[in-house]
Design a protein around this motif. Sequence first.
Motif, short mmCIF file in Angstrom:
data_model
loop_
_atom_site.label_atom_id
_atom_site.label_comp_id
_atom_site.label_asym_id
_atom_site.label_seq_id
_atom_site.Cartn_x
_atom_site.Cartn_y
_atom_site.Cartn_z
N ALA A 237 34.93 26.63 94.28
CA ALA A 237 34.03 26.55 95.43
C ALA A 237 32.83 27.48 95.26
O ALA A 237 31.77 27.21 95.79
CB ALA A 237 34.79 26.89 96.71
N ARG A 238 33.00 28.55 94.51
CA ARG A 238 31.88 29.49 94.31
C ARG A 238 30.78 28.88 93.47
O ARG A 238 29.62 29.20 93.63
CB ARG A 238 32.37 30.76 93.64
N LEU A 239 31.10 27.97 92.56
CA LEU A 239 30.10 27.36 91.69
C LEU A 239 29.24 26.34 92.42
O LEU A 239 28.17 26.00 91.96
CB LEU A 239 30.77 26.70 90.49
N ALA A 240 29.69 25.85 93.56
CA ALA A 240 28.94 24.83 94.28
C ALA A 240 27.61 25.37 94.79
O ALA A 240 26.64 24.63 94.88
CB ALA A 240 29.78 24.29 95.43
N GLY A 241 27.51 26.64 95.13
CA GLY A 241 26.28 27.21 95.67
C GLY A 241 25.28 27.64 94.60
O GLY A 241 24.14 27.91 94.89
N LYS A 242 25.70 27.70 93.36
CA LYS A 242 24.82 28.14 92.28
C LYS A 242 24.03 26.96 91.73
O LYS A 242 24.53 25.86 91.65
CB LYS A 242 25.62 28.78 91.15
N ASN A 243 22.79 27.24 91.36
CA ASN A 243 22.01 26.19 90.71
C ASN A 243 21.13 26.81 89.63
O ASN A 243 21.05 28.03 89.49
CB ASN A 243 21.19 25.40 91.73
N GLY A 244 20.47 25.97 88.89
CA GLY A 244 19.65 26.42 87.77
C GLY A 244 18.43 27.21 88.19
O GLY A 244 17.99 28.11 87.47
N TRP A 245 17.88 26.90 89.36
CA TRP A 245 16.69 27.63 89.82
C TRP A 245 17.01 29.09 90.12
O TRP A 245 16.20 29.97 89.84
CB TRP A 245 16.09 26.96 91.05
#
Length: 91
Positions: free
Chosen positions: A2-10
Motif C-alpha cells: 500500500a505504501r508504493l501506491a502513493g509514490k510516483n516518478g515525478w
Amino acid sequence: MARLAGKNGWTLLIFLLSGVVLGGFLGYLAKDVSWLSWLNFGQEFGLGSPDGTGITSLNLGVIILSFGLRIKITIASILGMIISIVIYRKL
C-alpha cells in the motif's frame, strides 16, 4: 504494498534534482575547507564552449541570446542523489 501506491516518478525526480542541487551547493561551500575539498572533485561536460557562449547564438541587434547546457557532477552531488533516494524509499 500500500505504501508504493502513493509514490510516483515525478516525486523521485524532484527528490533527485534537489539532492543534486543541495549536494553541489555543499560541495561548492566545502571547496575551501582542506579536509572537505574532495567533495568538490568532479567532471564538467555539456554542449557549448567553455566560456559559456553556448552552441547557438541569435543576434537580434539589441540582445544576443545564447543556448547551451553545462553540467558539473561532483562527489557531493552524487552523495546528495544517494541520500535523496534513501529518503524517497523511506516515504
